[in-house]
Design a protein around this motif. Structure first.
Motif, mmCIF file in Angstrom:
data_model
loop_
_atom_site.group_PDB
_atom_site.id
_atom_site.type_symbol
_atom_site.label_atom_id
_atom_site.label_comp_id
_atom_site.label_asym_id
_atom_site.label_seq_id
_atom_site.Cartn_x
_atom_site.Cartn_y
_atom_site.Cartn_z
ATOM 1 N N LEU A 78 -4.870 7.464 6.848
ATOM 2 C CA LEU A 78 -4.235 7.383 5.532
ATOM 3 C C LEU A 78 -2.731 7.150 5.683
ATOM 4 O O LEU A 78 -2.150 6.332 4.968
ATOM 5 C CB LEU A 78 -4.510 8.661 4.731
ATOM 6 N N LEU A 79 -2.128 7.839 6.641
ATOM 7 C CA LEU A 79 -0.687 7.656 6.861
ATOM 8 C C LEU A 79 -0.382 6.224 7.274
ATOM 9 O O LEU A 79 0.647 5.665 6.896
ATOM 10 C CB LEU A 79 -0.189 8.635 7.934
ATOM 11 N N ALA A 80 -1.303 5.637 8.045
ATOM 12 C CA ALA A 80 -1.109 4.236 8.447
ATOM 13 C C ALA A 80 -1.072 3.330 7.214
ATOM 14 O O ALA A 80 -0.505 2.238 7.256
ATOM 15 C CB ALA A 80 -2.217 3.812 9.399
ATOM 16 N N HIS A 81 -1.680 3.802 6.127
ATOM 17 C CA HIS A 81 -1.652 3.061 4.861
ATOM 18 C C HIS A 81 -0.616 3.658 3.896
ATOM 19 O O HIS A 81 -0.662 3.400 2.699
ATOM 20 C CB HIS A 81 -3.041 3.081 4.205
ATOM 21 N N HIS A 82 0.278 4.487 4.441
ATOM 22 C CA HIS A 82 1.360 5.117 3.658
ATOM 23 C C HIS A 82 0.835 6.007 2.540
ATOM 24 O O HIS A 82 1.428 6.098 1.462
ATOM 25 C CB HIS A 82 2.316 4.060 3.088
ATOM 26 N N VAL A 83 -0.292 6.638 2.804
ATOM 27 C CA VAL A 83 -0.848 7.593 1.836
ATOM 28 C C VAL A 83 -0.711 8.998 2.425
ATOM 29 O O VAL A 83 -1.171 9.252 3.544
ATOM 30 C CB VAL A 83 -2.334 7.283 1.530
ATOM 31 N N THR A 84 -0.064 9.890 1.671
ATOM 32 C CA THR A 84 0.120 11.266 2.124
ATOM 33 C C THR A 84 -0.850 12.193 1.381
ATOM 34 O O THR A 84 -1.330 11.864 0.295
ATOM 35 C CB THR A 84 1.575 11.725 1.886
ATOM 36 N N MET A 130 0.831 -1.200 0.000
ATOM 37 C CA MET A 130 0.000 0.000 0.000
ATOM 38 C C MET A 130 0.868 1.254 0.000
ATOM 39 O O MET A 130 1.998 1.216 0.445
ATOM 40 C CB MET A 130 -0.885 0.036 1.239
ATOM 41 N N GLY A 131 0.298 2.341 -0.451
ATOM 42 C CA GLY A 131 1.011 3.611 -0.449
ATOM 43 C C GLY A 131 0.464 4.484 -1.552
ATOM 44 O O GLY A 131 -0.199 3.995 -2.468
ATOM 45 N N GLY A 132 0.733 5.755 -1.448
ATOM 46 C CA GLY A 132 0.263 6.657 -2.490
ATOM 47 C C GLY A 132 0.243 8.088 -1.998
ATOM 48 O O GLY A 132 0.716 8.397 -0.897
ATOM 49 N N HIS A 133 -0.301 8.941 -2.864
ATOM 50 C CA HIS A 133 -0.310 10.366 -2.541
ATOM 51 C C HIS A 133 -1.546 11.016 -3.145
ATOM 52 O O HIS A 133 -1.958 10.686 -4.260
ATOM 53 C CB HIS A 133 0.952 11.033 -3.094
ATOM 54 N N ILE A 134 -2.123 11.964 -2.380
ATOM 55 C CA ILE A 134 -3.293 12.717 -2.844
ATOM 56 C C ILE A 134 -2.908 14.188 -2.921
ATOM 57 O O ILE A 134 -2.568 14.799 -1.903
ATOM 58 C CB ILE A 134 -4.479 12.556 -1.859
ATOM 59 N N ASP A 135 -2.950 14.771 -4.123
ATOM 60 C CA ASP A 135 -2.835 16.221 -4.268
ATOM 61 C C ASP A 135 -4.242 16.754 -4.377
ATOM 62 O O ASP A 135 -4.968 16.431 -5.325
ATOM 63 C CB ASP A 135 -2.022 16.588 -5.525
#
Ligand SMILES: N[C@@H](CCC(=O)N[C@@H](CS)C(=O)NCC(=O)O)C(=O)O
Length: 231
Positions: free
Chosen positions: A30-36, A1-6
């Motif tokens: 979201l950070l727990a899922h490595h999503v910033t 898992m991981g990713g980024h939202i702009d």
């Protein structure tokens, strides 16, 4: 898992306000899922003109439907007190340019709190504050405890300078190139490095799917924290 939202927002947008609140609330999960998540100011009026769209409330049928949709959205997000101000639609170039300057010269948390502050000022009844006017923007920033008097004055000056006018224009052009036609607009990268746009405050379940997050992990604590959602 991981990713980024702009996430691209204009404080003139009702659904943008809900999106900011929602993503800030979900940030830890979201950070727990490595999503910033990163927020960016845009000028919604420019997105409408540039894409050939019109604000939904200018079409009578959409305006009528919007009464239902808006009430449901407010309820879903926890009965937030929000009403369009009497001076709607606000021309938000000044506060959005100020936010561009703040984003590059102040810590991320200060920038996000200021975005929240400006949404709150514009949308909270009974005395919505017209932060598109310099004196009112100044007094809202000054009363926030986020800035010194000198910093508030600097923000007001910078918001009138070409560099920050251009920055808001660049952000707006960028989303137009991505295909934006309204706000909130989100550009999302998943763990495979693939990127897709998402429009609206009501498409997060699709976004979690795209990011590979079991969406129940997120939705279970929303909109009312601690209460199990009916899945
Ligand atoms: N269904 C979306 C609607 C979002 C929306 O209506 N955004 C407005 C600005 S507040 C917009 O730019 N709309 C353009 C359009 O609907 O074509 C949501 O719930 O967030």
């Amino acid at each position: 898992m991981g990713g980024h939202i702009d996430c691209y927002l204009d404080c003139s947008s009702f659904y943008g306000y809900l999106t900011l609140l929602y993503l800030l609330k979900q940030r830890e999960q979201l950070l727990a899922h490595h999503v910033t998540v990163d927020f960016h100011p845009i000028f919604l009026g420019g997105v409408n003109v540039g894409s050939g769209n019109k604000p939904p409330w200018t079409l009578p049928a959409k305006a009528a439907y919007g009464v239902f949709d808006g009430a449901r959205a407010k309820k879903y997000h926890g009965d937030i007190a929000m009403e369009a101000p009497p001076f709607f639609p606000p021309l938000t170039l000044l506060p959005q340019r100020a936010l561009c300057f703040i984003k590059s010269h102040h810590p991320p948390s200060t920038f996000e709190q200021t975005f929240h502050l400006l949404f709150h000022a514009l949308w909270t009844p009974p005395s919505q504050i017209n932060v598109t006017q310099a004196p009112l923007l100044r007094s809202v920033l000054a009363s926030s405890n986020l800035y010194t008097e000198g910093q508030v004055e600097e923000i007001l000056v910078k918001a009138g300078e070409k560099e920050w006018k251009d920055k808001l224009l660049d952000n707006t052009k960028k989303v137009l190139e991505q295909g934006a036609f309204g706000a909130p607009w989100m550009w999302v990268r998943n763990e495979e490095g693939k990127e897709e746009p998402f429009f609206g405050s009501d498409r997060f379940h699709f976004m979690w799917e795209y990011l590979g997050i079991p969406w129940q992990d997120i939705e279970i604590l929303s909109p009312k924290e601690g209460e199990k959602a009916k899945l």
